[in-house]
Motif scaffolding. Structure first.
Motif, mmCIF file in Angstrom:
data_model
loop_
_atom_site.group_PDB
_atom_site.id
_atom_site.type_symbol
_atom_site.label_atom_id
_atom_site.label_comp_id
_atom_site.label_asym_id
_atom_site.label_seq_id
_atom_site.Cartn_x
_atom_site.Cartn_y
_atom_site.Cartn_z
ATOM 1 N N UNK A 80 0.821 -1.213 0.000
ATOM 2 C CA UNK A 80 0.000 0.000 0.000
ATOM 3 C C UNK A 80 0.856 1.265 0.000
ATOM 4 N N UNK A 81 2.143 1.139 0.281
ATOM 5 C CA UNK A 81 3.022 2.304 0.141
ATOM 6 C C UNK A 81 3.338 2.588 -1.314
ATOM 7 N N UNK A 82 3.203 1.552 -2.147
ATOM 8 C CA UNK A 82 3.491 1.713 -3.569
ATOM 9 C C UNK A 82 2.211 1.987 -4.359
ATOM 10 N N UNK A 83 1.142 1.290 -3.975
ATOM 11 C CA UNK A 83 -0.105 1.392 -4.722
ATOM 12 C C UNK A 83 -1.161 2.070 -3.861
ATOM 13 N N UNK A 84 -1.707 3.168 -4.321
ATOM 14 C CA UNK A 84 -2.806 3.816 -3.620
ATOM 15 C C UNK A 84 -4.097 3.523 -4.358
ATOM 16 N N UNK A 85 -5.123 3.075 -3.625
ATOM 17 C CA UNK A 85 -6.367 2.669 -4.276
ATOM 18 C C UNK A 85 -7.501 3.613 -3.903
ATOM 19 N N UNK A 86 -8.270 4.058 -4.885
ATOM 20 C CA UNK A 86 -9.502 4.796 -4.627
ATOM 21 C C UNK A 86 -10.654 3.869 -5.011
ATOM 22 N N UNK A 87 -11.448 3.486 -4.011
ATOM 23 C CA UNK A 87 -12.524 2.536 -4.264
ATOM 24 C C UNK A 87 -13.726 3.219 -4.898
ATOM 25 N N UNK A 88 -14.579 2.384 -5.482
ATOM 26 C CA UNK A 88 -15.783 2.892 -6.122
ATOM 27 C C UNK A 88 -16.733 3.504 -5.096
ATOM 28 N N UNK A 89 -16.870 2.834 -3.942
ATOM 29 C CA UNK A 89 -17.807 3.269 -2.919
ATOM 30 C C UNK A 89 -17.138 4.332 -2.050
ATOM 31 N N UNK A 90 -17.367 5.600 -2.381
ATOM 32 C CA UNK A 90 -16.656 6.654 -1.663
ATOM 33 C C UNK A 90 -17.111 6.745 -0.210
ATOM 34 N N UNK A 91 -18.349 6.308 0.091
ATOM 35 C CA UNK A 91 -18.783 6.338 1.483
ATOM 36 C C UNK A 91 -18.095 5.278 2.309
ATOM 37 N N UNK A 92 -17.808 4.139 1.662
ATOM 38 C CA UNK A 92 -17.098 3.087 2.370
ATOM 39 C C UNK A 92 -15.646 3.460 2.609
ATOM 40 N N UNK A 93 -15.063 4.198 1.670
ATOM 41 C CA UNK A 93 -13.657 4.552 1.824
ATOM 42 C C UNK A 93 -13.470 5.712 2.791
ATOM 43 N N UNK A 94 -14.508 6.524 2.964
ATOM 44 C CA UNK A 94 -14.406 7.696 3.831
ATOM 45 C C UNK A 94 -14.608 7.257 5.278
ATOM 46 N N UNK A 95 -13.536 6.854 5.955
ATOM 47 C CA UNK A 95 -13.703 6.313 7.305
ATOM 48 C C UNK A 95 -13.520 7.372 8.394
ATOM 49 N N UNK A 96 -13.013 8.549 8.035
ATOM 50 C CA UNK A 96 -12.800 9.575 9.052
ATOM 51 C C UNK A 96 -14.083 10.328 9.358
ATOM 52 N N UNK A 97 -14.091 11.010 10.515
ATOM 53 C CA UNK A 97 -15.284 11.780 10.878
ATOM 54 C C UNK A 97 -15.315 13.105 10.127
ATOM 55 N N UNK A 98 -14.156 13.583 9.711
ATOM 56 C CA UNK A 98 -14.089 14.825 8.948
ATOM 57 C C UNK A 98 -13.109 14.625 7.794
ATOM 58 N N UNK A 99 -13.100 15.580 6.887
ATOM 59 C CA UNK A 99 -12.209 15.522 5.730
ATOM 60 C C UNK A 99 -10.759 15.380 6.177
ATOM 61 N N UNK A 100 -10.334 16.235 7.114
ATOM 62 C CA UNK A 100 -8.932 16.229 7.531
ATOM 63 C C UNK A 100 -8.543 14.878 8.118
ATOM 64 N N UNK A 101 -9.409 14.333 8.970
ATOM 65 C CA UNK A 101 -9.075 13.054 9.590
ATOM 66 C C UNK A 101 -8.999 11.938 8.571
ATOM 67 N N UNK A 102 -9.889 12.003 7.569
ATOM 68 C CA UNK A 102 -9.846 10.940 6.574
ATOM 69 C C UNK A 102 -8.556 11.012 5.758
ATOM 70 N N UNK A 103 -8.148 12.223 5.419
ATOM 71 C CA UNK A 103 -6.895 12.358 4.668
ATOM 72 C C UNK A 103 -5.723 11.866 5.523
ATOM 73 N N UNK A 104 -5.830 12.115 6.832
ATOM 74 C CA UNK A 104 -4.729 11.771 7.737
ATOM 75 C C UNK A 104 -4.655 10.283 8.043
ATOM 76 N N UNK A 105 -5.689 9.535 7.654
ATOM 77 C CA UNK A 105 -5.821 8.147 8.128
ATOM 78 C C UNK A 105 -4.552 7.301 7.950
ATOM 79 N N UNK A 106 -3.994 7.308 6.739
ATOM 80 C CA UNK A 106 -2.805 6.471 6.495
ATOM 81 C C UNK A 106 -1.614 6.965 7.322
#
Lengths: 275, 187, 569
Positions: free
Chosen positions: C85-111
């Motif tokens: 996952x350090x080499x390959x970054x995946x954006x899934x089809x289901x954006x709600x499933x991929x958005x695991x943070x409570x806010x935009x900033x936290x979701x970006x910070x997740x990794x």
């Protein structure tokens, strides 16, 4: 709609405390209120709670809808206690001062009333701090706080996920139930209980089975972004402790210590003015 | 198909969110005035059977704590713990009775239904017959007869809803699970 | 030429639970900086291929494999998922499933959080990634406050916080409206150029992806690679049609006009394609030669909506006076951006919400006093995801549910369900469990379950979402068939092809108002409406202009008519 946290952005010294501090204080405070039946301490907690409530610049209007629930619950609980055990106070305090009778075994005694006073005080001791916690803590800080006070980060993240997906699931439930109502499925009082439960299942089955798919997608997404890689993780929302945080936690720890001390000193959890 | 510790973390989170939504917003009026039927225990039993006792305990604890929290009276620990205890005991029994394994394979017939319900009956009895009232008396010093009656009413309701909703969920899940087999078109 | 970053070597894979391998003998290499589109019909193995690239196979899904896959020079089965996952970054089809943070900033910070990155680096890197995708002003927003396009940007930022070498997108266009989809493709292209990462897009909407240049297209079918060529070569060949992928509309139009498509003409973009004078003349000639379809007679008004207004509890008005009428037997599309009021409108029609003012009348009868259930006897509502509607295990029971709750006698239930199953082509499956059906068949079951109540109108939310061209055609031909039997069909959709090909008329919503009510060809050639409703002009319009056809609108209309004729010949 924010179903649990009701963050109100009106800066105050309480808002500036970290979430971990507030969670820690809430727990200490609630253990103090829970273990003690010392009327003096409970009264102090209630009064102090109100003072902190004022300090946090919250208003009664912010929490009106919650006050309703608490009042109903409190009254109902007191009525039930009296209905089932009108002599409970007498048993606890060991004396019996009859005031008047409501007929049958329902005799009102000073001891019973005093016990009820304590029950009510317990609610009043808890109410302000819970409200403060709900209104001054950002939901996103909550998970980080849990992890900080020693909960494993995977469990803390489960809580974060629950808070994150509650609005989505609520909305999905709403949509499914409307579509099923259109097909004639009703949960209203007109139907028998068994039929109501079956109707509920017609909504719950699609909701829950699609949630199972959701679990798969989310766990893939989290795994692909390195969740569970290390023994610990950092939190974007975590803030460093400042002196005020240590002071707040220290004060709450003192309250709990006072509660424990009084329990030992009195020789019982019940402060007894009747002897 | 897929099994990793992260699935359990997510299942706990989504399970608690479902538990919360069902317990807090899905009100089915019951015959007793001013009380609603608690559907969330059917969900809890289903998810516990699928994801194990640890997940069950945490879904119960977190979900119930969130519900209490949302009403504003803090956390009524005795009942929250009882929900967690239900999760653990039911999870262990479901595993021991082979219900979990069968469900994971998409098997949920008469035998499993009987065992599932025996397990939930026993677990609810412990949770609402012993743990909740015991802790109520111990922590809150409430009158014993009052709390026992409260727990009895609540517990019986939970047994009934788990029997109906939980069983239906398991049957539906098992049926929705793709199985190998030869389906023939009828003319 | 740089070393390949992704390398498949005679790789085959079979899922644990399946009887047949999903991937057969895949040999493929993708280099850094390349832009590759992987397309193919549902079930062709393209998602499985994506799982192999990001390491979910073999690390999360059990199965048997032969051959090798390496990412960044290391074989995936010997590298941990976290390393990959350090080499390959995946954006899934289901954006709600991929958005695991409570806010935009936290979701970006997740990794970064999972990597134990602490401040100040944590905040700096989040801000940098947010700026790269243009969400830096939304950092404290909750997912519920964002549109689908914004959520997707956040997902992209969430993988850009690490310096990945491969950006993998799984069906990035599936949930976006046309204009947002176009912007997404542009953003992906720019990010790819800035980072120098390889871009791999999995998508079956070929024309929309080709909005920006792609180096290669890999066409899959039956778990094998059928073609690994440049877009130009693919469009010049006949593989697309044979494998159920929609070719770009302008390519189809050129073929109708008898213009040969060659790779040398660069058909991958309508703007830049080389069209000789004789090609243009051929198109003009075809336009003049093709007769316009006869106008169908105007039917009487069935659903009349007058000055409908609706506001949420918080006082925000969502509909500001909608008036429209739907004629009997019509097939119409309701289009517009998220939040334009489309779904609110549908909810008011079905009675799920109550309007503040205005009236809804069906065949002249006012609907104000009708309950949800009573309205459902006239207007059937089909949700987007069939899994959200199906609650019974057997197909028969699912279709019968609505009748049974209405207390119909079991004889009648049987007769009506059987009749409906026959109409819907589900008769051979009547005693199957629902779970044995494909997604498209399940969709049919949900339509059948509504149809059995014999509504005069059916209202569908995104009837073809997530479907490949073949299933899409299957569902739409079925709806067209129902329409011919006299059922009025209204569909809410983002899909321009769907609207252009099947709907006779479109109702365009924007900001709670109806901004257009006209034939689809007219709408998709009107710049002003396109802009306001976040639509996209059709490539046919551009083709017409390039060929010097004055009346581009008529050209588009002529094309649609010809297509319909062609489809039913």
């Amino acid at each position: 709609m924010r179903p649990i946290f009701n963050y109100i952005d009106r800066p105050s010294p309480i808002h500036r405390l970290t979430g971990a501090t507030k969670l820690c204080c809430l727990l200490l405070w609630s253990f103090a209120a829970m273990t003690s039946y010392d009327t003096r301490l409970l009264a102090f907690l209630a009064a102090a709670g109100v003072a902190v409530f004022v300090l946090s610049r919250l208003r009664i209007s912010d929490i009106r809808f919650l006050l309703g629930f608490v009042t109903v619950f409190m009254v109902l609980n007191n009525v039930l206690v009296f209905a089932f055990s009108p002599e409970h106070g007498v048993g606890l305090y060991g004396t019996r001062h009859v005031l008047f009778s409501l007929g049958g075994r329902w005799v009102v005694t000073k001891e019973q009333l005093f016990y009820h006073l304590n029950l009510v005080l317990k609610y009043l001791a808890m109410l302000p701090v819970v409200m403060i916690f709900i209104c001054t803590t950002q939901p996103s800080e909550f998970a980080a706080s849990l992890n900080r006070i020693g909960v494993k980060y995977t469990v803390a993240y489960s809580v974060a996920l629950a808070l994150r997906y509650i609005p989505d699931i609520q909305q999905e439930y709403h949509e499914i139930s409307q579509a099923q109502q259109a097909r004639g499925i009703e949960m209203s009082k007109k139907e028998s209980l068994l039929r109501r439960l079956k109707a509920a299942s017609a909504i719950l089955i699609p909701l829950i089975l699609s949630s199972m798919d959701r679990i798969d997608v989310i766990s893939n997404a989290m795994e692909l972004r390195g969740f569970g890689k290390n023994k610990r993780r950092s939190w974007y929302m975590a803030r460093p402790f400042r002196p005020a945080d240590f002071a707040a936690m220290g004060l709450c720890a003192l309250l709990l210590a006072a509660a424990i001390f009084l329990n030992i000193h009195n020789g019982t959890r019940f402060w007894n003015p009747f002897i | 198909m897929k099994k990793s510790p992260i699935v359990t973390v997510v299942a706990i989170g989504i399970g608690a969110a479902l538990f919360f939504v069902l317990g807090r917003f899905v009100a089915i009026p019951s015959p007793v005035p001013n009380t609603n039927v608690a559907l969330q225990y059917g969900l809890l039993a289903f998810m516990t059977a699928l994801f194990g006792p640890l997940a069950g305990a945490l879904i119960g604890l977190i979900g119930h704590a969130l519900i209490d929290f949302s009403y504003g009276w803090g956390i009524w620990w005795s009942w929250v713990i009882a929900s967690g205890v239900f999760g653990i005991i039911f999870g262990l029994l479901a595993k021991g009775f082979g219900v979990s394994a069968a469900l994971a394979e998409g098997q949920f017939g008469g035998r499993e239904i009987a065992r599932f319900n025996l397990a939930q009956l026993l677990s609810h009895l412990v949770a609402w017959g012993v743990v909740a009232p015991g802790l109520d008396v111990l922590i809150y010093a409430e009158p014993a007869n009052k709390v026992f009656l409260q727990c009895l009413v609540g517990g019986l309701g939970n047994i009934v809803t788990t029997a109906i909703v939980g069983t239906l969920l398991c049957v539906a899940y098992a049926a929705a699970k793709p199985k190998k087999g030869s389906l023939k078109e009828e003319k | 030429m740089s070393d390949p970053i992704i390398q498949f070597d005679h790789f085959s894979f079979q899922y644990h639970a399946q009887a047949e391998p999903t991937l057969h003998d895949i040999t493929l290499s993708i280099r850094k900086g390349e832009k590759v589109l992987i397309c193919g019909p549902s079930g062709c193995g393209k998602s499985t291929l994506a799982h192999c690239i990001n390491g979910l196979i073999p690390h999360s899904y059990r199965g048997e494999s032969t051959g090798r896959v390496s990412v960044g020079g290391r074989e995936t089965k010997d590298t941990s998922l976290f390393e990959i996952s350090r080499t390959v970054g995946t954006v899934l089809q289901d954006t709600d499933g991929q958005f695991v943070g409570m806010t935009v900033a936290e979701d970006i910070a997740f990794a970064l959080e999972n990597d134990c990155v602490v401040d100040p680096a944590l905040h700096e890197r989040v801000e940098k990634a947010a700026r790269a995708v243009g969400v830096e002003t939304h950092l404290s927003h909750a997912p519920g406050d964002l549109s689908g396009g914004q959520k997707q940007r956040v997902s992209l930022a969430g993988i850009l916080v690490d310096d990945v070498e491969v950006l993998l997108f799984d069906e990035p266009l599936a949930n976006l409206d046309p204009a947002t989809g176009k912007a997404a493709i542009e953003l992906i292209d720019e990010i790819g150029q800035q980072t120098g990462a390889a871009v791999v897009i999995i998508e079956h909407r070929l024309e929309d992806v080709l909005h920006r240049h792609m180096d290669r297209v890999i066409l899959m079918g039956g778990g094998r690679i059928l073609a690994d060529v440049t877009p130009d070569e693919l469009l010049a060949g006949s593989l697309l049609k044979e494998n159920g992928i929609r070719e770009p509309l302008y390519v189809t139009a050129l073929k109708y006009a008898g213009v040969p498509i060659t790779a040398q003409a660069h058909p991958d973009s309508i703007e830049h394609m080389l069209l000789s004078e004789s090609d243009k003349a051929a198109v003009r000639d075809w336009f003049c030669r093709t007769p316009p379809a006869p106008q169908s007679p105007e039917r009487e008004t069935q659903l009349a909506v007058k000055d409908l207004r609706f506001a949420y509890d918080n006082g925000r008005e969502a509909l500001h006076g909608i008036s429209l009428s739907v004629r009997k037997g019509e097939l119409g599309a309701i289009v517009g951006t998220n939040g334009a009021g489309k779904s609110t409108f549908c909810k008011l029609i079905c009675g799920f919400e109550k309007q503040q003012s205005g009236t809804i009348a069906l065949s002249g009868c006012d609907w104000a006093s009708l309950s949800i259930k009573e309205r459902a006897d006239h207007v059937g509502y089909v949700m987007q995801n069939p899994n959200q509607m199906i609650s019974q295990t057997l197909i028969f029971d699912e279709v019968a549910l609505g009748l049974r709750t209405r207390g119909a006698a079991e004889d009648e239930v049987k007769a009506r369900v059987e009749k409906t199953l026959k109409i819907c082509g589900l008769w051979p499956f009547r005693s199957w469990p629902v779970s044995a059906l494909s997604f498209g068949q399940k969709k049919r079951v949900t339509i059948a379950a509504i149809l059995v109540l014999e509504p005069e109108i059916i209202l569908l939310d995104e009837p073809t979402a997530g479907q490949d061209y073949r299933h899409y055609t299957e569902i739409m031909e079925f709806l067209l068939d129902l329409n011919r039997r006299g059922v009025t069909v209204l569909m809410v959709t983002h899909d321009m092809h769907l609207m252009l090909e099947y709907a006779r008329r479109a109702f365009v919503f924007s900001d709670g108002r109806l901004i257009a009510d006209a034939p689809c060809a007219e709408i998709l050639t009107d710049d002003e409406i396109i802009r306001r409703a976040s639509l996209k002009e059709t490539s046919l319009y551009t083709l017409a202009k390039r060929c010097g056809i004055e009346d581009a609108r008529a050209f588009v209309a002529r094309f649609i008519d010809y297509e319909r004729e062609a489809a039913h010949r």
